[in-house]
Scaffold this motif. Structure first.
Motif, PDB file in Angstrom:
ATOM      1  N   ALA A   1       9.147  44.766 -33.127  1.00 19.84           N
ATOM      2  CA  ALA A   1      10.165  43.739 -33.332  1.00 19.84           C
ATOM      3  C   ALA A   1      10.867  43.469 -32.007  1.00 19.84           C
ATOM      4  CB  ALA A   1      11.158  44.201 -34.387  1.00 19.84           C
TER       5      ALA A   1
ATOM      6  N   LEU B   1      17.623  37.047 -36.618  1.00 19.56           N
ATOM      7  CA  LEU B   1      18.053  37.890 -35.510  1.00 19.56           C
ATOM      8  C   LEU B   1      19.577  37.990 -35.447  1.00 19.56           C
ATOM      9  CD1 LEU B   1      15.562  36.824 -32.689  1.00 19.56           C
ATOM     10  CD2 LEU B   1      15.576  38.958 -34.005  1.00 19.56           C
TER      11      LEU B   1
ATOM     12  N   TYR C   1      11.431  40.453 -38.908  1.00 16.87           N
ATOM     13  CA  TYR C   1      11.358  41.199 -37.649  1.00 16.87           C
ATOM     14  C   TYR C   1      11.337  42.704 -37.927  1.00 16.87           C
ATOM     15  CZ  TYR C   1      12.395  36.810 -35.283  1.00 16.87           C
ATOM     16  OH  TYR C   1      12.340  35.529 -34.816  1.00 16.87           O
TER      17      TYR C   1
END
Length: 304
Positions: free
Chosen positions: A86, A104, A154
């Motif tokens: 990630a 994110l 992620y």
């Protein structure tokens, strides 16, 4: 000033017992789930290794800060370096501004909620470690559950660490039950339960000339008044035998302050440090041990 040996019980911590000075494995106390530090390599919560109540003379952050919790990348995400799948998480967590990407941004927001006494460290391999210094109220506070994980493409590219489901104790047993020191630590297979822990107790060392002295490495650092534990060398039955000095005879491998017995080099630390083995919370130090300066937040380890 004294140095203190640390022993691990084969039983769970009884927090009302005055002889309970913390615990290995299990869960940290007194913080909120939102303050649980995340692993910048993958976004999963760092594993709680141990929580330690400090003797009074080691409360170097003031009388109100009496203990700390130590966290690390989980052992199943650490095989000589972090398993990184990630790459966007680390810069997101460390960024000055929130990322535009909403997935994110979650990691950036988590870092903004960090505990005010959180310190982060990283070893030479990129493995993450963290310390949260605790007040007495926090040390005596309720156990903290890990944060609830919302699906994230992620973070979810990597399998979650085993401790999130079965706990740090069972995870370490699963990793190393073939090793004698792992079996000796637990006595029996620990329960598959995130709350499962083992009590810590400290006692003053009867003889340690280095209590209150700064360790140094003869080849790396300027000398101090530190007394190196020089080994005597003899030949017995054709074999070279190393004899530790008599004054170190009863020293335990896990300890607060005093004489350092590193697997390789002497880490440059203050007098406010703890030295501990892999089983003191379930770590991968390549068979070696680690030192944490909890005054200056310096961490290092070396292989056995």
């Amino acid at each position: 000033m004294k140095s203190y040996d640390l022993t691990i019980s084969q039983k769970r911590a009884v927090r009302t017992d005055p002889s309970c000075h913390g615990w290995c494995y299990g869960l940290p106390p007194g913080i909120s789930s939102a303050q649980w530090p995340l692993d910048p390599a993958n976004g999963y919560p760092l594993q709680h290794g141990f929580t330690l109540l400090l003797p009074e003379e080691y409360r170097c952050h003031g009388p109100d800060v009496v203990a700390f919790s130590f966290f690390a990348s989980s052992i199943d995400h650490n095989d000589g370096g972090p398993t990184v799948k990630a790459p966007g998480i680390r810069p997101a967590m460390g960024g000055a501004e929130a990322p535009d990407n909403p997935e994110l941004k979650l990691f950036w927001e988590a870092e903004q909620r960090a505990h005010p006494r959180l310190s982060r460290m990283e070893d030479g391999l990129g493995i993450a470690y963290a310390v949260i210094m605790l007040t007495r109220a926090e040390f005596d506070g309720p156990f903290c559950a890990p944060p609830i994980l919302i699906a994230n493409r992620y973070r979810d590219a990597l399998e979650p660490p085993a401790w999130l489901t079965i706990g740090g104790a069972a995870s370490y047993w699963q990793f190393g039950s073939s090793y004698r020191w792992v079996r000796d630590t637990f006595g029996e297979k620990p329960a598959n339960d995130p709350i499962e822990n083992r009590a810590i107790h400290w006692t003053p060392r009867a003889c340690d000339p280095n209590a209150g002295r700064i360790p140094y490495d003869k080849f790396l650092h300027d000398p101090t008044d530190y007394v190196h534990p020089e080994c005597a060398i003899t030949e017995e039955d054709g074999k070279t035998v190393f004899h530790d000095p008599e004054w170190t005879r009863d020293h335990k491998p896990n300890h607060i302050g005093g004489t350092m017995r590193p697997s390789q080099w002497v880490t440059q630390v203050s007098i406010y440090y703890i030295e501990f083995e892999e089983y003191f919370g379930g770590f991968n130090f390549g068979g070696g041990n680690a030192q944490l300066d909890f005054q200056n937040m310096i961490f290092d380890w070396s292989c056995g």
